[in-house]
Design a protein around this motif. Structure first.
Motif, mmCIF file in Angstrom:
data_model
loop_
_atom_site.group_PDB
_atom_site.id
_atom_site.type_symbol
_atom_site.label_atom_id
_atom_site.label_comp_id
_atom_site.label_asym_id
_atom_site.label_seq_id
_atom_site.Cartn_x
_atom_site.Cartn_y
_atom_site.Cartn_z
ATOM 1 N N PHE A 143 15.086 -4.684 -5.517
ATOM 2 C CA PHE A 143 15.903 -3.514 -5.213
ATOM 3 C C PHE A 143 15.042 -2.259 -5.369
ATOM 4 N N LYS A 144 15.299 -1.274 -4.506
ATOM 5 C CA LYS A 144 14.673 0.048 -4.621
ATOM 6 C C LYS A 144 15.789 1.078 -4.644
ATOM 7 N N ASN A 145 15.967 1.701 -5.813
ATOM 8 C CA ASN A 145 17.078 2.643 -6.013
ATOM 9 C C ASN A 145 18.415 2.004 -5.656
ATOM 10 N N ASP A 146 18.631 0.802 -6.178
ATOM 11 C CA ASP A 146 19.887 0.055 -6.013
ATOM 12 C C ASP A 146 20.117 -0.437 -4.591
ATOM 13 N N LYS A 147 19.142 -0.279 -3.706
ATOM 14 C CA LYS A 147 19.261 -0.802 -2.346
ATOM 15 C C LYS A 147 18.353 -2.018 -2.219
ATOM 16 N N GLU A 148 18.940 -3.145 -1.823
ATOM 17 C CA GLU A 148 18.175 -4.393 -1.789
ATOM 18 C C GLU A 148 17.121 -4.366 -0.682
ATOM 19 N N VAL A 149 15.936 -4.885 -1.024
ATOM 20 C CA VAL A 149 14.834 -5.026 -0.079
ATOM 21 C C VAL A 149 14.743 -6.491 0.307
ATOM 22 N N LYS A 150 14.837 -6.762 1.602
ATOM 23 C CA LYS A 150 14.927 -8.143 2.079
ATOM 24 C C LYS A 150 13.575 -8.770 2.404
ATOM 25 N N ASP A 151 12.644 -7.976 2.922
ATOM 26 C CA ASP A 151 11.380 -8.516 3.425
ATOM 27 C C ASP A 151 10.409 -8.741 2.267
ATOM 28 N N ARG A 177 5.771 9.482 0.073
ATOM 29 C CA ARG A 177 6.199 10.540 -0.836
ATOM 30 C C ARG A 177 7.677 10.419 -1.203
ATOM 31 N N ASN A 178 8.468 9.852 -0.320
ATOM 32 C CA ASN A 178 9.890 9.683 -0.622
ATOM 33 C C ASN A 178 10.123 8.644 -1.712
ATOM 34 N N ASP A 179 9.095 7.812 -1.988
ATOM 35 C CA ASP A 179 9.222 6.799 -3.032
ATOM 36 C C ASP A 179 8.858 7.333 -4.405
ATOM 37 N N ASP A 180 8.376 8.562 -4.481
ATOM 38 C CA ASP A 180 8.007 9.118 -5.783
ATOM 39 C C ASP A 180 9.244 9.241 -6.672
ATOM 40 N N GLY A 181 9.172 8.659 -7.842
ATOM 41 C CA GLY A 181 10.302 8.669 -8.764
ATOM 42 C C GLY A 181 11.315 7.571 -8.502
ATOM 43 N N ALA A 182 11.109 6.770 -7.457
ATOM 44 C CA ALA A 182 12.049 5.688 -7.149
ATOM 45 C C ALA A 182 11.933 4.579 -8.196
#
Length: 418
Positions: A143-151, A177-182
């Motif tokens: 999961f990334k910020n409570d959103k599941e990653v499938k791949d 950059r949008n992943d900073d702090g994720a």
């Protein structure tokens, strides 16, 4: 459901227990004529014969013993306790019932490896989540910020005891950059966890060049007004103080153009302020900039239409022609006015209006004088002709007869042609 049939027959049921837990094994007989019951383990070792303990194992205890039931418990169950247990009813012949004990291997707390902090934007990241000791094999989800990653990639390996499994999963992506702090989390689901999954988390730290944006306080700046330009910059590490320039050079008028941190304030705008303003921000990763084009507009003047039109409507024909020419000149003067002139310089407009009013007054006075002289001349001629020849007459009748143009004189002036 209990295995076996009703009547003179033992009944059992399969049991599933988590490793380290306690397993309860129960054998029942609905109809029993004082016949003994016995529990034995997968190795066919007798555990209990009625209420008598046969195997010296402190983990095994008697729960209940009667002619209709024999129940025992096995505490601190291990994976080696798994197998088929037998309940025997000593009739002729002996009747048995099987109960399978399933022991679940609890997965270890997962761990995330492969992360090095910080990560530069654009670099490839490979995070691996791993857990061991599960039976059956556990399931791993990302999961990334409570959103599941499938791949993701999934790998299952059997442990050395050939009973449990080690499971791993790899998450592969490009740092942004949008992943900073994720928060990236690895969740392990397994039936032994009683709907409470085990979770490992990792907070991402991404370094990237500044992102710059200029915000204006005035969408339609006019001459004489002020404007505030704010330079918003976001980057990691935090960008240094921004640099303001105009048309590729320094700010030309520091007295009116004041920089306070990220804010540029320009007061008393005029046409010389037109140009391209650049804001630049930088940090150890790199630099970035953006531009804002400033166009200072003329001040809108509403006095001309309401002042010139009444003069056109009150003048005579001759005056109208003169005023039309004057108005055209005024319009030309207005349209060709110096674009860099400051707002509020309306002196030439008042001079033009005063000139027009003076012309109108002068023409009107001349017309009145000419008209008066014309009327005076015609009236004097009439009076002179009327009195001619009557000055020396003794009375009115004689004056009429002697007056110039009378019938008597008319008779004297007749001419005859033969």
């Amino acid at each position: 459901m209990f295995a076996g049939s009703q009547g003179q027959f033992p009944l059992t049921q399969n049991v599933t227990v988590v490793e380290g837990g306690t397993a309860n094994l129960t054998c029942r007989v609905d109809q029993n004529d004082n016949t003994s019951l016995q529990w034995s383990n997968p190795a066919q070792q007798t555990l209990y014969f009625d209420d008598k303990k046969a195997l010296r194992d402190n983990r095994i205890e008697l729960v209940r013993a009667s002619w209709h039931e024999l129940s025992i418990s096995v505490s601190d169950v291990s994976l080696s306790d798994e197998g088929q247990y037998t309940c025997s009813l000593f009739t002729m012949p002996v009747k048995t019932s099987k109960a399978f004990l399933t022991v679940l291997g609890v997965p270890e707390k997962p761990q995330i490896t492969g992360f090095t902090s910080p990560v530069m934007e654009g670099e490839r990241m490979q995070l691996t989540c791993k857990t061991s000791g599960s039976k059956p094999a556990a399931d791993i989800r990302w999961f990334k910020n409570d959103k599941e990653v499938k791949d993701v990639k999934y790998l299952k390996e059997e442990d050395a005891n050939r009973k449990t499994f080690t499971v791993s999963s790899t998450l592969d992506f490009l740092a942004d950059r949008n992943d900073d702090g994720a928060v990236v989390s690895c969740r392990v689901d397994h039936e032994s966890l009683n709907a409470t999954p085990q979770i490992a988390m990792q907070v991402l730290e991404i370094h990237y060049t500044p992102l710059v944006k200029i915000i204006s306080s005035n969408s339609w700046p006019e001459e004489g007004q002020s404007i505030i330009l704010t330079c918003e910059s976001k980057g990691k590490p935090v960008p240094e103080p921004v640099l303001w320039t105009k048309d590729g050079g320094e700010l030309p008028d520091p007295e009116r153009m004041v920089v306070n941190g990220r804010v540029l304030s320009i007061s008393f705008l005029n046409k010389t302020d037109n140009g391209t303003y650049r804001c630049e921000a930088k940090n150890p990763i790199g630099r970035n900039s953006t531009e804002y084009v400033l166009i200072v507009h003329d001040v809108f003047n509403t006095l001309l239409p309401t002042t010139v039109i009444p003069s056109l409507t009150t003048a005579t024909v001759t005056t109208t022609v003169a005023l039309t020419a004057s108005t055209t000149t005024s319009a030309t003067a207005i349209s060709t006015r110096d674009p860099n002139a400051l707002a509020g310089q309306t002196g030439p407009d008042h001079a033009l209006i005063g000139g027009i009013v003076a012309v109108v007054v002068f023409v009107t006075l001349c017309s009145i004088i000419l008209l008066g002289r014309y009327l005076a001349r015609h009236k004097g001629t009439y009076l002179t002709n009327e009195a001619k020849g009557a000055e020396d007459a003794p009375d009115a009748d004689t004056a009429i007869i002697n007056a110039e143009g009378s019938q008597v004189n008319a008779e004297e002036k007749k001419e005859y042609f033969i």
